[in-house]
Design a protein around this motif. Structure first.
Motif, PDB file in Angstrom:
ATOM      1  N   ARG A   1       0.782  -1.090  -0.088  1.00  0.00           N
ATOM      2  CA  ARG A   1      -0.048  -0.034   0.018  1.00  0.00           C
ATOM      3  C   ARG A   1       0.769   1.101   0.142  1.00  0.00           C
ATOM      4  N   LEU A   2       2.128   1.212   0.784  1.00  0.00           N
ATOM      5  CA  LEU A   2       2.657   2.270   1.081  1.00  0.00           C
ATOM      6  C   LEU A   2       3.523   2.679  -0.616  1.00  0.00           C
ATOM      7  N   LYS A   3       4.266   1.464  -0.956  1.00  0.00           N
ATOM      8  CA  LYS A   3       4.711   1.610  -2.105  1.00  0.00           C
ATOM      9  C   LYS A   3       3.776   2.107  -3.386  1.00  0.00           C
ATOM     10  N   LYS A   4       2.547   1.463  -3.476  1.00  0.00           N
ATOM     11  CA  LYS A   4       1.785   2.062  -4.334  1.00  0.00           C
ATOM     12  C   LYS A   4       1.352   3.516  -4.340  1.00  0.00           C
ATOM     13  N   ALA A   5       1.163   4.076  -3.092  1.00  0.00           N
ATOM     14  CA  ALA A   5       0.906   5.571  -2.738  1.00  0.00           C
ATOM     15  C   ALA A   5       2.080   6.417  -3.233  1.00  0.00           C
ATOM     16  N   ALA A   6       3.400   5.687  -3.064  1.00  0.00           N
ATOM     17  CA  ALA A   6       4.479   6.500  -3.575  1.00  0.00           C
ATOM     18  C   ALA A   6       5.142   5.889  -4.927  1.00  0.00           C
ATOM     19  N   ASP A   7       4.083   5.498  -5.875  1.00  0.00           N
ATOM     20  CA  ASP A   7       4.614   4.791  -6.931  1.00  0.00           C
ATOM     21  C   ASP A   7       5.505   5.602  -7.793  1.00  0.00           C
TER      22      ASP A   7
ATOM     23  N   ARG B   1      -4.814   7.521   9.661  1.00  0.00           N
ATOM     24  CA  ARG B   1      -3.387   8.120   9.963  1.00  0.00           C
ATOM     25  C   ARG B   1      -2.499   7.297   8.664  1.00  0.00           C
ATOM     26  N   PHE B   2      -3.185   6.804   7.790  1.00  0.00           N
ATOM     27  CA  PHE B   2      -2.429   6.211   6.582  1.00  0.00           C
ATOM     28  C   PHE B   2      -1.670   7.093   5.929  1.00  0.00           C
ATOM     29  N   GLY B   3      -2.525   8.313   5.651  1.00  0.00           N
ATOM     30  CA  GLY B   3      -1.856   9.340   4.707  1.00  0.00           C
ATOM     31  C   GLY B   3      -0.546   9.950   5.531  1.00  0.00           C
ATOM     32  N   GLU B   4      -0.480   9.941   6.876  1.00  0.00           N
ATOM     33  CA  GLU B   4       0.840  10.585   7.427  1.00  0.00           C
ATOM     34  C   GLU B   4       1.924   9.626   7.229  1.00  0.00           C
ATOM     35  N   VAL B   5       1.563   8.366   7.482  1.00  0.00           N
ATOM     36  CA  VAL B   5       2.632   7.412   7.403  1.00  0.00           C
ATOM     37  C   VAL B   5       3.035   7.170   5.833  1.00  0.00           C
ATOM     38  N   ALA B   6       2.224   7.247   5.030  1.00  0.00           N
ATOM     39  CA  ALA B   6       2.573   7.166   3.217  1.00  0.00           C
ATOM     40  C   ALA B   6       3.560   8.313   3.079  1.00  0.00           C
ATOM     41  N   GLU B   7       3.217   9.432   3.561  1.00  0.00           N
ATOM     42  CA  GLU B   7       4.382  10.457   3.451  1.00  0.00           C
ATOM     43  C   GLU B   7       5.621  10.489   4.173  1.00  0.00           C
TER      44      GLU B   7
ATOM     45  N   PHE C   1       6.929   7.324   4.106  1.00  0.00           N
ATOM     46  CA  PHE C   1       7.425   6.654   3.390  1.00  0.00           C
ATOM     47  C   PHE C   1       7.870   7.111   2.157  1.00  0.00           C
ATOM     48  N   ALA C   2       7.266   8.018   1.652  1.00  0.00           N
ATOM     49  CA  ALA C   2       7.243   8.829   0.218  1.00  0.00           C
ATOM     50  C   ALA C   2       8.819   9.612   0.410  1.00  0.00           C
ATOM     51  N   THR C   3       8.841  10.463   1.414  1.00  0.00           N
ATOM     52  CA  THR C   3       9.954  10.927   1.874  1.00  0.00           C
ATOM     53  C   THR C   3      11.284  10.329   1.831  1.00  0.00           C
ATOM     54  N   ALA C   4      11.088   9.400   2.641  1.00  0.00           N
ATOM     55  CA  ALA C   4      12.452   8.310   2.662  1.00  0.00           C
ATOM     56  C   ALA C   4      12.768   7.980   1.260  1.00  0.00           C
ATOM     57  N   THR C   5      11.885   7.526   0.449  1.00  0.00           N
ATOM     58  CA  THR C   5      11.993   6.991  -1.095  1.00  0.00           C
ATOM     59  C   THR C   5      12.389   8.145  -1.659  1.00  0.00           C
ATOM     60  N   ARG C   6      12.107   9.420  -1.604  1.00  0.00           N
ATOM     61  CA  ARG C   6      12.912  10.506  -2.291  1.00  0.00           C
ATOM     62  C   ARG C   6      14.103  10.626  -1.894  1.00  0.00           C
ATOM     63  N   MET C   7      14.415  10.366  -0.509  1.00  0.00           N
ATOM     64  CA  MET C   7      15.937  10.607   0.041  1.00  0.00           C
ATOM     65  C   MET C   7      16.788   9.515  -0.495  1.00  0.00           C
ATOM     66  N   GLU C   8      16.331   8.527  -0.946  1.00  0.00           N
ATOM     67  CA  GLU C   8      16.778   7.305  -1.721  1.00  0.00           C
ATOM     68  C   GLU C   8      17.307   7.674  -2.933  1.00  0.00           C
ATOM     69  N   SER C   9      16.494   8.361  -3.564  1.00  0.00           N
ATOM     70  CA  SER C   9      17.008   8.867  -5.054  1.00  0.00           C
ATOM     71  C   SER C   9      18.202   9.950  -5.090  1.00  0.00           C
TER      72      SER C   9
END
Length: 222
Positions: A6-12, A192-198, A200-208
């Motif tokens: 779910r987190l990965k899909k939200a940050a596709d 609270r899913f939206g908060e957790v998804a953000e 995850f997305a932020t950490a993923t952007r930092m990987e890039s």
């Protein structure tokens, strides 16, 4: 669908940019400049020190013995992973002491301190969500790149690819996905899913941004 899915899909878009970054594509092709890989390895060594601290924080914040044990496994795996970096950097005459004496790049500081802050200000789920893009993403990349070694056994980055395609790395990733599901059942009301998804997305952007750092440091050396 697991919580990780779910987190990965939200940050596709963020996930695709991370796992198919130009650094990764060049690494797969064997065309990544050695200086880009070298600089990346040194910073990733420093990164792993901070990630070991993050897993120590996870153990501290654990409410059950299983939570503490999971944190300790992550800490141990992070420390063990540094040995890959030591072996590879030794080929350039760079020692562990040399790596530890290297200043952290701003991208290293930004990512690792973001993860630590997520854990300090949030609960155990927040921390493991911030950690997940690294441990699961590297295993995904390793598994995707592994077939190239069948055709190119002398690939210049074979040892790195083999490390993250290994059974151990794949199991660590599977454990991380299962841990997210377990923590999600305990700590994640749907609101609270939206908060957790953000997170995850932020950490993923930092990987890039971390991959990009390797390329930019190499450009600066030319």
């Amino acid at each position: 669908m697991t919580l990780f899915q779910r987190l990965k899909k939200a940050a596709d878009d963020e996930w695709a940019a991370y796992t198919h970054h130009d650094f990764v594509r060049q690494l797969e092709a064997g065309t990544l400049p050695p200086e880009a890989f070298r600089n990346y390895l040194i910073q990733d060594y420093l990164f792993l020190i901070q990630f070991a601290r993050a897993y120590a924080l996870a153990a501290y914040k654990g409410r059950t013995l299983a939570d503490v044990t999971q944190g300790l496994r992550g800490l141990s795996a992070s420390v063990e992973e540094t040995e890959l970096h030591v072996r590879l950097c030794a080929r350039w005459g760079i020692s562990r002491e040399d790596m530890e004496a290297t200043p952290e790049h701003p991208a290293t500081v930004a990512y690792t301190r973001y993860v630590l802050d997520a854990g300090n200000r949030g609960d155990l789920l927040d921390l493991h969500v911030a950690l997940a893009p690294c441990v699961v993403g590297y295993a995904e990349i390793g598994a995707r790149l592994q077939p190239v070694l069948d055709d190119h056994p002398d690939h210049p980055y074979a040892e790195w690819i083999a490390e993250y395609a290994s059974e151990q790395s794949q199991q660590l990733a599977a454990d991380a996905v299962a841990e997210l599901d377990s923590l999600g059942a305990r700590f994640l009301p749907e609101a609270r899913f939206g908060e957790v998804a953000e997170t995850f997305a932020t950490a993923t952007r930092m990987e890039s941004a971390f991959w990009q750092m390797g390329l930019e440091l190499a450009d600066a050396e030319r």
